[in-house]
Design a protein around this motif. Structure first.
Motif, short mmCIF file in Angstrom:
data_model
loop_
_atom_site.label_atom_id
_atom_site.label_comp_id
_atom_site.label_asym_id
_atom_site.label_seq_id
_atom_site.Cartn_x
_atom_site.Cartn_y
_atom_site.Cartn_z
N LYS A 1 0.83 -1.21 0.00
CA LYS A 1 0.00 0.00 0.00
C LYS A 1 0.86 1.26 0.00
O LYS A 1 0.59 2.21 -0.73
N SER B 1 -7.88 3.53 -8.29
CA SER B 1 -8.91 3.98 -7.35
C SER B 1 -9.70 2.80 -6.76
O SER B 1 -10.26 2.92 -5.68
N ALA C 1 -8.21 -0.35 -6.53
CA ALA C 1 -7.21 -1.40 -6.33
C ALA C 1 -7.33 -2.02 -4.94
O ALA C 1 -7.77 -1.38 -3.99
N SER D 1 0.65 9.78 1.69
CA SER D 1 -0.37 8.76 1.86
C SER D 1 -0.62 8.55 3.35
O SER D 1 0.26 8.81 4.18
N ILE E 1 -2.50 5.50 5.71
CA ILE E 1 -3.05 4.15 5.59
C ILE E 1 -3.42 3.64 6.98
O ILE E 1 -2.57 3.61 7.88
N TYR F 1 -7.72 12.36 -1.70
CA TYR F 1 -8.33 11.28 -2.48
C TYR F 1 -8.52 10.07 -1.56
O TYR F 1 -7.62 9.71 -0.80
N LEU G 1 -9.23 6.02 -0.92
CA LEU G 1 -9.10 4.68 -1.50
C LEU G 1 -9.63 3.67 -0.49
O LEU G 1 -8.86 2.99 0.21
N LYS H 1 -10.92 0.76 -0.55
CA LYS H 1 -10.57 -0.66 -0.64
C LYS H 1 -9.16 -0.93 -0.09
O LYS H 1 -8.81 -2.08 0.16
N LEU H 2 -8.35 0.12 0.05
CA LEU H 2 -7.03 -0.03 0.66
C LEU H 2 -7.02 0.51 2.09
O LEU H 2 -6.00 0.43 2.77
N GLY H 3 -8.14 1.08 2.54
CA GLY H 3 -8.14 1.75 3.84
C GLY H 3 -7.15 2.88 3.86
O GLY H 3 -6.48 3.15 4.87
N ASN I 1 -4.96 9.69 0.10
CA ASN I 1 -3.77 10.30 -0.48
C ASN I 1 -3.96 11.81 -0.50
O ASN I 1 -4.93 12.30 -1.09
#
Lengths: 446, 122
Positions: free
Chosen positions: A261, A284, A286, B23, B25, B59, B61, B63-65, B68
């Motif tokens: 990630k 977007s 992924a 980023s 996360i 931004y 995301l 699905k990645l938790g 950005n």
């Protein structure tokens, strides 16, 4: 179609030269079609390479080329592992000739080495094109380097033409992986979905250990096993461009969902539109999924049509950078360091002097010192004052180094350990040119 | 409880020219909503105010938790222009990780207690 194996052995110019051997051993043991990638160019590396070439026409490629290749060239040629790299920098033909000479020194047969051309726009003939991209910003500057970011097409064509080693100058970093994928799987060059996936695979690989535990450790929060021996990444890509990321055997570091990630988003702006010369990749939606020990799959990447333009970077001479440092310690150290900074500012009218107190405020702040201004004076007992300024004239910049040195006898009490440096600077301009204006080509070294 | 972002998330900085991206996360999916609600463009712009960003864009995301942040104009011209020791701004992810967030009681069990983090009381 057979799985493609892509190992990365360098993530920047100056990366570890002992990283490649375990990657090559692992690729050889796994068998199948495989390539070794070296990514060794950053925004300023090319300008430095152009300067090197000016003083020696045979120079201007990656200075560590020998150290990077010598440990693995035999094994790559014997095992049929292709090599793709931008280590040609400002002189790809020079790098190719050096690799041929290295092969001879090692007693090897002559490898088929291809050189990719077209990225270098520093010649006078290209000036109108640069002017169309950058306008009046180009007036009155001394251009050191000008390069377009090429894509994967010429790399792929060279591999399909039989090249075992492909030497590039400026190509987009992920294209080093997309080129072998295009050649191996025979995708169309407008197969945006597959190109998008392969591009993000290349993006995960392009910084070397940054996806395998390098640049990740944060003790107590993110502990990385055997960081001192961090292994470099190896991707396995299928015919759809989907990949899993692993790493070289018998190395440290790890591959986890978290390491993927962090690297996936590295240097990304809009996740739905990651622009390269090959494709507009879209992460977007992924996802990452652990599929084994040190093995994580990247899924859900999409791709859209590539941009109509190519990015161009121009580096030009930017005058001089002067820096100086001095330490203060013990009672009142911070107050004495702050006073020294004031003395320098008063002694250097006409220079915008950046002042840092290393250990207190030195990197989070900006050049004008707003953060330091609003940081209340404390009582740090060891402080290193660091100052910096730039100027078009060498002599004006040099005043800063002299004033820092003079703090020994004219500044606050107890200052020690003065270090100064004076170096030429480079500045950068970026713009875009129509891709048709920058045709890429390749040729086999004859 | 109030903790620094460092206790619930990690991140990395990238740079291109005078633009920085940071980023962020989540360590745990359960804490994703906390990030979305509290780590807003406005708060990040305020945290980086001394660097005078001309734009701050977030931004998501999911699905990645991850999210950005793209910050324009915060690198004093970028790697070739800045006088900063860290010309790339690579350290800036850890400036973001100093940001305090409020954790609802029901989610406190997901906050990392593996380190005694000095930044939590800021």
């Amino acid at each position: 179609m057979e799985t493609l194996h892509l190992g990365c052995a360098a993530g920047f110019s100056g990366d570890r030269t002992d990283a490649a051997a375990p990657v090559v051993e692992t690729l050889a043991a796994r068998g199948g079609r495989s390539f070794l990638l070296f990514e060794t160019l950053a925004e300023r590396t090319l300008a430095l390479a152009q300067l090197a070439r000016r003083s020696n026409p045979d120079a201007g490629y990656e200075p560590l080329l020998d150290e990077l290749l010598r440990p693995v060239l035999v094994r790559c040629l014997v095992s049929g592992i292709g090599i793709v790299s931008n280590f040609g920098a400002a002189n790809p033909p020079g790098a190719a000739r050096r690799i041929r000479a290295l092969a001879r020194e090692l007693g090897l047969r002559e490898p088929r080495i291809a050189v990719v051309h077209g990225d270098d726009l520093s010649g006078e003939v290209h000036r109108p094109l640069l002017r169309s991209a950058l306008g009046s910003a180009l007036d009155g500057i001394d251009v050191v380097s000008a390069n377009a970011y090429l894509g994967a097409e010429a790399i792929a064509a060279a591999i399909q033409g039989g090249a075992e080693i492909v030497v590039c100058g400026r190509v987009a970093d992920p294209s080093l992986a997309v080129g072998p994928a295009l050649a191996h799987f025979g995708w169309r060059q407008d197969d945006w979905e597959r190109l998008g996936r392969a591009t993000m695979c290349g993006h995960l690989l392009e910084c070397g250990a940054q996806v395998t535990g390098g640049y990740f450790a944060d003790p107590g929060m993110k502990d990385v096993p055997d960081l001192h021996n961090v292994g470099f990444p190896i991707a396995e890509m299928d015919a759809e461009g989907r990949c899993t990321i692993g790493k070289a055997e018998r190395t440290g570091g790890f591959v986890t969902e978290a390491t993927l990630k962090e690297q996936l988003l590295y240097e990304v702006h809009d996740p739905a539109a990651y622009l390269t010369p090959d494709v507009t990749a879209d992460i977007s939606q992924a996802e990452v999924r652990t599929v084994g020990r040190d093995c994580v799959a990247l899924e859900g990447v999409r791709g859209h049509a590539r941009p109509a333009t190519l990015k161009v970077n121009v580096c030009y001479e930017g005058g001089w950078l002067a820096e100086g440092e001095i330490s203060y310690a013990g009672p009142g150290a911070e107050a004495r360091a702050r006073l020294a900074g004031e003395v320098l500012r008063k002694r250097l009218p006409g220079l915008d002097v950046r002042v840092d107190l290393i250990g207190i405020v030195s990197v989070f702040g900006d050049d004008s010192g707003r953060l330091l201004e609003r940081t209340a004076a404390g009582h740090a007992s060891e402080v290193r004052l660091r100052v910096a300024a730039k100027h078009v004239d060498r002599s004006s910049a040099e005043r800063l180094t002299r004033e820092v040195t003079a703090l020994y006898t004219c500044g606050p009490a107890g200052g020690g350990g003065v270090r100064t440096s004076l170096r030429p600077r480079l500045d950068t301009l970026s713009g875009f040119v129509p891709r048709e204006a920058v045709p890429a080509s390749w040729e086999m070294l004859s | 409880m109030k903790v620094a972002l460092h206790r619930i998330a990690h991140g990395r900085t990238g740079d291109k020219g005078d633009r920085s991206n940071v980023s962020l996360i989540a360590y745990r999916p359960e804490l994703w909503d906390v990030l979305v609600a509290q780590v807003t463009e406005a708060r990040v712009a305020e945290l980086f105010a001394h660097r005078k960003p001309t734009a701050v864009k977030r931004y998501l995301l999911p699905k990645l938790g991850a999210m950005n942040f793209v910050l324009d104009g915060v690198l004093d011209g970028g790697v070739n222009g800045s006088l900063n020791l860290d010309t790339h701004g690579k350290t800036l992810a850890f400036l973001l990780l100093e940001l305090p967030v409020e954790i609802p009681a029901a989610l406190e069990k997901y906050v990392s207690h593996r380190v005694d983090d000095a930044t939590t009381t800021k």
